[in-house]
Design a protein around this motif. Structure first.
Motif, mmCIF file in Angstrom:
data_model
loop_
_atom_site.group_PDB
_atom_site.id
_atom_site.type_symbol
_atom_site.label_atom_id
_atom_site.label_comp_id
_atom_site.label_asym_id
_atom_site.label_seq_id
_atom_site.Cartn_x
_atom_site.Cartn_y
_atom_site.Cartn_z
ATOM 1 N N HIS A 12 0.837 -1.211 0.000
ATOM 2 C CA HIS A 12 0.000 0.000 0.000
ATOM 3 C C HIS A 12 0.875 1.266 0.000
ATOM 4 O O HIS A 12 0.569 2.255 0.658
ATOM 5 C CB HIS A 12 -1.006 0.001 1.151
ATOM 6 N N ILE A 13 1.925 1.224 -0.777
ATOM 7 C CA ILE A 13 2.931 2.280 -0.827
ATOM 8 C C ILE A 13 2.290 3.636 -1.147
ATOM 9 O O ILE A 13 1.612 3.791 -2.173
ATOM 10 C CB ILE A 13 3.982 1.948 -1.902
ATOM 11 N N PRO A 14 2.477 4.655 -0.296
ATOM 12 C CA PRO A 14 1.831 5.948 -0.552
ATOM 13 C C PRO A 14 2.270 6.581 -1.872
ATOM 14 O O PRO A 14 1.481 7.300 -2.501
ATOM 15 C CB PRO A 14 2.250 6.802 0.645
ATOM 16 N N PRO A 131 -4.690 0.546 -1.880
ATOM 17 C CA PRO A 131 -5.123 -0.745 -2.429
ATOM 18 C C PRO A 131 -6.420 -0.666 -3.228
ATOM 19 O O PRO A 131 -6.546 -1.307 -4.285
ATOM 20 C CB PRO A 131 -5.279 -1.615 -1.180
ATOM 21 N N LEU A 132 -7.386 0.112 -2.751
ATOM 22 C CA LEU A 132 -8.627 0.245 -3.508
ATOM 23 C C LEU A 132 -8.374 0.857 -4.883
ATOM 24 O O LEU A 132 -8.938 0.415 -5.891
ATOM 25 C CB LEU A 132 -9.624 1.104 -2.726
ATOM 26 N N SER A 133 -7.513 1.854 -4.941
ATOM 27 C CA SER A 133 -7.196 2.480 -6.232
ATOM 28 C C SER A 133 -6.441 1.522 -7.141
ATOM 29 O O SER A 133 -6.681 1.483 -8.360
ATOM 30 C CB SER A 133 -6.372 3.751 -6.012
ATOM 31 N N LEU A 134 -5.509 0.771 -6.591
ATOM 32 C CA LEU A 134 -4.732 -0.176 -7.397
ATOM 33 C C LEU A 134 -5.618 -1.235 -8.031
ATOM 34 O O LEU A 134 -5.397 -1.636 -9.182
ATOM 35 C CB LEU A 134 -3.670 -0.854 -6.521
ATOM 36 N N ILE A 135 -6.629 -1.686 -7.296
ATOM 37 C CA ILE A 135 -7.458 -2.791 -7.761
ATOM 38 C C ILE A 135 -8.678 -2.308 -8.549
ATOM 39 O O ILE A 135 -9.094 -2.939 -9.521
ATOM 40 C CB ILE A 135 -7.924 -3.653 -6.572
ATOM 41 N N PHE A 136 -9.257 -1.188 -8.151
ATOM 42 C CA PHE A 136 -10.491 -0.721 -8.783
ATOM 43 C C PHE A 136 -10.288 0.470 -9.698
ATOM 44 O O PHE A 136 -11.229 0.906 -10.371
ATOM 45 C CB PHE A 136 -11.534 -0.382 -7.717
ATOM 46 N N ILE A 186 -11.286 -10.912 1.141
ATOM 47 C CA ILE A 186 -10.465 -10.349 2.207
ATOM 48 C C ILE A 186 -9.121 -9.968 1.614
ATOM 49 O O ILE A 186 -8.512 -10.742 0.869
ATOM 50 C CB ILE A 186 -10.318 -11.320 3.398
ATOM 51 N N TRP A 187 -8.694 -8.744 1.906
ATOM 52 C CA TRP A 187 -7.430 -8.228 1.380
ATOM 53 C C TRP A 187 -6.454 -8.003 2.526
ATOM 54 O O TRP A 187 -6.811 -7.415 3.559
ATOM 55 C CB TRP A 187 -7.638 -6.889 0.670
ATOM 56 N N GLY A 188 -5.231 -8.465 2.340
ATOM 57 C CA GLY A 188 -4.148 -8.162 3.266
ATOM 58 C C GLY A 188 -3.208 -7.171 2.607
ATOM 59 O O GLY A 188 -2.757 -7.395 1.474
ATOM 60 N N THR A 189 -2.910 -6.067 3.265
ATOM 61 C CA THR A 189 -2.109 -5.018 2.623
ATOM 62 C C THR A 189 -0.886 -4.671 3.464
ATOM 63 O O THR A 189 -0.760 -5.055 4.614
ATOM 64 C CB THR A 189 -2.955 -3.754 2.387
ATOM 65 N N GLY A 190 0.009 -3.899 2.855
ATOM 66 C CA GLY A 190 1.253 -3.507 3.512
ATOM 67 C C GLY A 190 2.438 -4.284 2.962
ATOM 68 O O GLY A 190 2.303 -5.145 2.099
#
Length: 281
Positions: A12-14, A131-136, A186-190
């Motif tokens: 989830h890199i800013p 993550p939401l932006s990367l996927i959607f 379910i999403w795991g991030t970081g």
């Protein structure tokens, strides 16, 4: 009955969020990092189509600070606004929650002896919105409901990998006991390996990262027993974020199949990891 149909893991890199917001995704430096998400974006839109995403992430002093440090916190509210992390909120949609499912999960987990913190109001930072932006992609509104599940991996002591995996197992049980017919992911991030300060700033460990990705697939649970000191030694001071991926993996059951995998370095001063898994019944 609700069911968990897939698990997604991603960094989830800013800086990835900034690249998207500033229209830089096709620049030579950023293009390889984003290319690994094209498969997932298409799959989510055309095939997976989740009703709800349980999104496991860590807050970066936006909702929580040293005044309160919950180990595990679940968002049970109706909506969550993007946080202002010092340069204004990201230009992304408000996150819509699923309060009924979230409260059900909270109840189930607490009665299963997980001490969850229930959050009804909070802003969500890049840990959740990137993550939401990367996927959607660039959406006017997110295509599904989102239940935020925040994990403390910022201040010592973070939870163990074993406890995170067990929490995932508890989430699976909770979701499957919810009576509404819902397609849940379910999403795991970081993660992955990275260190942001000190003598080892910029550390990236490709070999260890890929070992970790390998361990998410199949029927092994060896990753749950990795001690904190190994994350610190091998992946840098921020690599501990990968324990959040183990919540996702624990929620998928005994065996998983890999649908998609992506790994790229560097992006900013970190490694980009991404994987899509499905449970094998």
């Amino acid at each position: 009955m609700a069911r968990i149909t897939a698990g997604v893991a991603t960094s989830h890199i800013p800086a990835l969020g900034a690249a998207m917001d500033l229209g830089k995704t096709q620049e030579d430096y950023w293009k390889p990092a984003f290319a690994g998400y094209e498969w997932t974006k298409k799959w989510e839109a055309e095939q997976a189509k989740p009703d709800v995403v349980i999104l496991v992430y860590n807050d970066h002093a936006s909702a929580f600070d040293m005044k309160i440090i919950p180990t595990f916190a679940i968002g049970c509210g109706e909506e969550y606004k993007p946080a202002d992390e010092g340069w204004g909120p990201r230009p992304v949609p408000v996150v819509k929650g699923h309060a009924d499912l979230a409260w059900h999960i909270a109840q189930s987990l607490i009665l299963d002896e997980f001490d969850m913190t229930v959050i009804n109001e909070m802003d969500v930072d890049h840990g959740l919105t990137v993550p939401l932006s990367l996927i959607f992609g660039d959406a006017e509104q997110w295509p599904c409901r989102v239940i935020p599940l925040a994990v403390n991996v910022v201040t010592y002591p973070p939870p163990s990998g074993n406890r995170c995996w067990a929490l995932g197992e508890g989430i699976k049980k909770a979701v499957e006991s919810f009576p509404e017919d819902l397609n849940v992911q379910i999403w795991g991030t970081g993660g992955m390996s990275h260190q942001l300060q000190g003598a080892r700033a910029g550390l990236i460990n490709k070999e260890w990262d890929n070992m970790f990705l390998d361990g998410l697939v199949g029927d092994t649970d060896k990753l749950r027993y990795i001690p904190h000191i190994e994350y610190l030694r091998e992946t840098g001071s921020e690599g501990i974020e990968m324990v959040m991926w183990l919540i996702m993996r624990g929620a998928l059951g005994k065996t998983t199949r890999c649908l998609h995998r992506h790994y790229h370095v560097p992006a900013s001063n970190t490694a980009v990891g991404h994987m899509v898994l499905e449970p094998v019944e």
